[in-house]
Design an enzyme around this catalytic site. Sequence first.
Site, PDB file in Angstrom:
ATOM      1  N   ASN A   1      15.393   8.675  25.482  1.00 13.29           N
ATOM      2  CA  ASN A   1      14.243   8.174  26.220  1.00 13.29           C
ATOM      3  C   ASN A   1      14.837   7.379  27.365  1.00 13.29           C
ATOM      4  O   ASN A   1      15.262   6.233  27.191  1.00 13.29           O
ATOM      5  CB  ASN A   1      13.360   7.279  25.354  1.00 13.29           C
ATOM      6  CG  ASN A   1      12.136   6.795  26.135  1.00 13.29           C
ATOM      7  OD1 ASN A   1      12.034   7.018  27.341  1.00 13.29           O
ATOM      8  ND2 ASN A   1      11.220   6.121  25.448  1.00 13.29           N
TER       9      ASN A   1
ATOM     10  N   TYR B   1       2.758   0.378  24.592  1.00 11.77           N
ATOM     11  CA  TYR B   1       3.947   0.870  23.889  1.00 11.77           C
ATOM     12  C   TYR B   1       3.973   0.545  22.397  1.00 11.77           C
ATOM     13  O   TYR B   1       4.918   0.920  21.707  1.00 11.77           O
ATOM     14  CB  TYR B   1       5.209   0.330  24.573  1.00 11.77           C
ATOM     15  CG  TYR B   1       5.338   0.812  25.999  1.00 11.77           C
ATOM     16  CD1 TYR B   1       5.541   2.159  26.269  1.00 11.77           C
ATOM     17  CD2 TYR B   1       5.219  -0.064  27.080  1.00 11.77           C
ATOM     18  CE1 TYR B   1       5.639   2.618  27.573  1.00 11.77           C
ATOM     19  CE2 TYR B   1       5.324   0.387  28.387  1.00 11.77           C
ATOM     20  CZ  TYR B   1       5.524   1.731  28.634  1.00 11.77           C
ATOM     21  OH  TYR B   1       5.616   2.195  29.913  1.00 11.77           O
TER      22      TYR B   1
ATOM     23  N   PRO C   1      15.980   1.676  30.440  1.00 10.35           N
ATOM     24  CA  PRO C   1      15.611   0.316  30.824  1.00 10.35           C
ATOM     25  C   PRO C   1      14.272  -0.148  30.260  1.00 10.35           C
ATOM     26  O   PRO C   1      13.313   0.616  30.175  1.00 10.35           O
ATOM     27  CB  PRO C   1      15.542   0.385  32.358  1.00 10.35           C
ATOM     28  CG  PRO C   1      15.423   1.825  32.685  1.00 10.35           C
ATOM     29  CD  PRO C   1      16.123   2.572  31.595  1.00 10.35           C
ATOM     30  N   ASN C   2      14.277  -1.409  29.897  1.00 10.60           N
ATOM     31  CA  ASN C   2      13.101  -2.161  29.423  1.00 10.60           C
ATOM     32  C   ASN C   2      12.682  -1.814  27.995  1.00 10.60           C
ATOM     33  O   ASN C   2      11.822  -2.498  27.440  1.00 10.60           O
ATOM     34  CB  ASN C   2      11.904  -2.006  30.387  1.00 10.60           C
ATOM     35  CG  ASN C   2      12.216  -2.568  31.752  1.00 10.60           C
ATOM     36  OD1 ASN C   2      12.686  -3.694  31.858  1.00 10.60           O
ATOM     37  ND2 ASN C   2      11.991  -1.792  32.790  1.00 10.60           N
TER      38      ASN C   2
ATOM     39  N   HIS D   1       9.388  10.511  24.798  1.00 10.73           N
ATOM     40  CA  HIS D   1       8.662   9.383  25.390  1.00 10.73           C
ATOM     41  C   HIS D   1       7.629   8.879  24.396  1.00 10.73           C
ATOM     42  O   HIS D   1       6.977   9.678  23.703  1.00 10.73           O
ATOM     43  CB  HIS D   1       7.960   9.806  26.684  1.00 10.73           C
ATOM     44  CG  HIS D   1       8.937  10.204  27.729  1.00 10.73           C
ATOM     45  ND1 HIS D   1       9.691   9.286  28.422  1.00 10.73           N
ATOM     46  CD2 HIS D   1       9.330  11.425  28.154  1.00 10.73           C
ATOM     47  CE1 HIS D   1      10.502   9.928  29.239  1.00 10.73           C
ATOM     48  NE2 HIS D   1      10.306  11.223  29.096  1.00 10.73           N
TER      49      HIS D   1
ATOM     50  N   ALA E   1      12.143   4.596  32.743  1.00  6.94           N
ATOM     51  CA  ALA E   1      11.803   4.884  34.142  1.00  6.94           C
ATOM     52  C   ALA E   1      12.857   5.758  34.823  1.00  6.94           C
ATOM     53  O   ALA E   1      12.547   6.463  35.795  1.00  6.94           O
ATOM     54  CB  ALA E   1      11.622   3.573  34.904  1.00  6.94           C
TER      55      ALA E   1
ATOM     56  N   ARG F   1      -0.534   9.640  32.473  1.00  5.73           N
ATOM     57  CA  ARG F   1      -0.344   8.383  33.197  1.00  5.73           C
ATOM     58  C   ARG F   1      -0.229   8.637  34.704  1.00  5.73           C
ATOM     59  O   ARG F   1      -0.642   9.683  35.191  1.00  5.73           O
ATOM     60  CB  ARG F   1       0.868   7.655  32.613  1.00  5.73           C
ATOM     61  CG  ARG F   1       0.690   7.358  31.108  1.00  5.73           C
ATOM     62  CD  ARG F   1       1.815   6.553  30.534  1.00  5.73           C
ATOM     63  NE  ARG F   1       1.884   5.228  31.136  1.00  5.73           N
ATOM     64  CZ  ARG F   1       2.924   4.397  30.988  1.00  5.73           C
ATOM     65  NH1 ARG F   1       3.963   4.757  30.245  1.00  5.73           N
ATOM     66  NH2 ARG F   1       2.921   3.209  31.572  1.00  5.73           N
TER      67      ARG F   1
ATOM     68  N   GLU G   1      14.493  15.226  25.008  1.00  7.52           N
ATOM     69  CA  GLU G   1      13.903  14.101  25.741  1.00  7.52           C
ATOM     70  C   GLU G   1      12.655  13.623  24.996  1.00  7.52           C
ATOM     71  O   GLU G   1      11.837  14.451  24.588  1.00  7.52           O
ATOM     72  CB  GLU G   1      13.512  14.589  27.144  1.00  7.52           C
ATOM     73  CG  GLU G   1      12.748  13.560  27.957  1.00  7.52           C
ATOM     74  CD  GLU G   1      12.326  14.098  29.324  1.00  7.52           C
ATOM     75  OE1 GLU G   1      12.657  15.257  29.667  1.00  7.52           O
ATOM     76  OE2 GLU G   1      11.640  13.347  30.037  1.00  7.52           O
TER      77      GLU G   1
ATOM     78  N   ARG H   1       6.372  -7.076  24.347  1.00 11.57           N
ATOM     79  CA  ARG H   1       5.496  -7.132  25.525  1.00 11.57           C
ATOM     80  C   ARG H   1       4.678  -5.834  25.582  1.00 11.57           C
ATOM     81  O   ARG H   1       5.085  -4.802  25.060  1.00 11.57           O
ATOM     82  CB  ARG H   1       6.327  -7.244  26.828  1.00 11.57           C
ATOM     83  CG  ARG H   1       7.385  -8.307  26.829  1.00 11.57           C
ATOM     84  CD  ARG H   1       6.855  -9.674  27.146  1.00 11.57           C
ATOM     85  NE  ARG H   1       6.123  -9.655  28.410  1.00 11.57           N
ATOM     86  CZ  ARG H   1       5.172 -10.523  28.739  1.00 11.57           C
ATOM     87  NH1 ARG H   1       4.803 -11.446  27.885  1.00 11.57           N
ATOM     88  NH2 ARG H   1       4.571 -10.452  29.907  1.00 11.57           N
TER      89      ARG H   1
HETATM   90  O1  CA2 Z   1       6.623   6.409  27.402  1.00  9.19           O
HETATM   91  C1  CA2 Z   1       7.837   6.219  27.481  1.00  9.19           C
HETATM   92  O2  CA2 Z   1       8.591   6.238  26.509  1.00  9.19           O
HETATM   93  C2  CA2 Z   1       8.458   5.865  28.848  1.00  9.19           C
HETATM   94  O3  CA2 Z   1       9.751   6.458  28.895  1.00  9.19           O
HETATM   95  C3  CA2 Z   1       8.551   4.362  28.889  1.00  9.19           C
HETATM   96  C4  CA2 Z   1       9.064   3.842  30.222  1.00  9.19           C
HETATM   97  C5  CA2 Z   1       8.249   4.435  31.370  1.00  9.19           C
HETATM   98  O4  CA2 Z   1       8.806   4.027  32.604  1.00  9.19           O
HETATM   99  C6  CA2 Z   1       8.214   5.941  31.312  1.00  9.19           C
HETATM  100  O5  CA2 Z   1       7.407   6.414  32.370  1.00  9.19           O
HETATM  101  C7  CA2 Z   1       7.640   6.418  29.998  1.00  9.19           C
HETATM  102  C8  CA2 Z   1       8.930   2.326  30.294  1.00  9.19           C
HETATM  103  C9  CA2 Z   1       9.590   1.603  29.168  1.00  9.19           C
HETATM  104  C10 CA2 Z   1       9.206   0.159  29.267  1.00  9.19           C
HETATM  105  O6  CA2 Z   1       9.110  -0.356  27.977  1.00  9.19           O
HETATM  106  C11 CA2 Z   1       8.480  -1.565  27.844  1.00  9.19           C
HETATM  107  C12 CA2 Z   1       8.195  -1.940  26.561  1.00  9.19           C
HETATM  108  C13 CA2 Z   1       7.550  -3.119  26.346  1.00  9.19           C
HETATM  109  C14 CA2 Z   1       7.192  -3.924  27.397  1.00  9.19           C
HETATM  110  C15 CA2 Z   1       7.490  -3.534  28.686  1.00  9.19           C
HETATM  111  C16 CA2 Z   1       8.136  -2.348  28.922  1.00  9.19           C
END
Ligand code: CA2
Length: 157
Positions: free
Chosen positions: A81, A30, A17-18, A107, A84, A114, A105, A25
């Site tokens: 990946n 990221y 997700p996201n 990230h 969340a 974090r 896996e 964003r």
């Molecule tokens: O660091 C990573 O790759 C994560 O898997 C990213 C997840 C986070 O919940 C994990 O703890 C670590 C979040 C992805 C959200 O991606 C976004 C990208 C741009 C703007 C907003 C969110």
Amino acid sequence: MNAEAGQSFSILVLHGPNLNLLGLREPDIYGRITLEEINAQLRSEGEVLGVNVSCFQSNHEGALVDAIHAAWGKESGILINAGAYTHTSVAIRDALAGVAIPTVEVHLSNIYKREDFRHHSYIAPIAIGQISGFGAASYRLGLIALIHYLQQSDSNS
Ligand code: CA2
């Protein structure tokens, strides 16, 4: 599925997700690279290494579980990946364990630097390994690690 004579490995890349918001964003956390750019990098790395790479992103836990089930008997490895869902999803972990496809896996961020809630991964104990904190390069490093693992397993069988 292992590579046999004349056949190459096939890798499924799963994004949770996201991650579709990448590059659009929160670039401070990221980065500026988009998900499509990451997928293009992985496909072209796959071409160089003679491996088929297909990519899927979903914001829905069940859709990711379905994609893992559909990979059974078809894909040699999974690069994931789970976003969340890494920290919450017993369902994704069970699906990966159920199909028993070698999984790496990845990230973008270093989840151990974090918030505490990001330090636990439900996927890590059933994965071959985890790469975290190298931005988009985590995916490329993960792909190379997964292919290395598959080649080693293949040469030992
Ligand atoms: O660091 C990573 O790759 C994560 O898997 C990213 C997840 C986070 O919940 C994990 O703890 C670590 C979040 C992805 C959200 O991606 C976004 C990208 C741009 C703007 C907003 C969110």
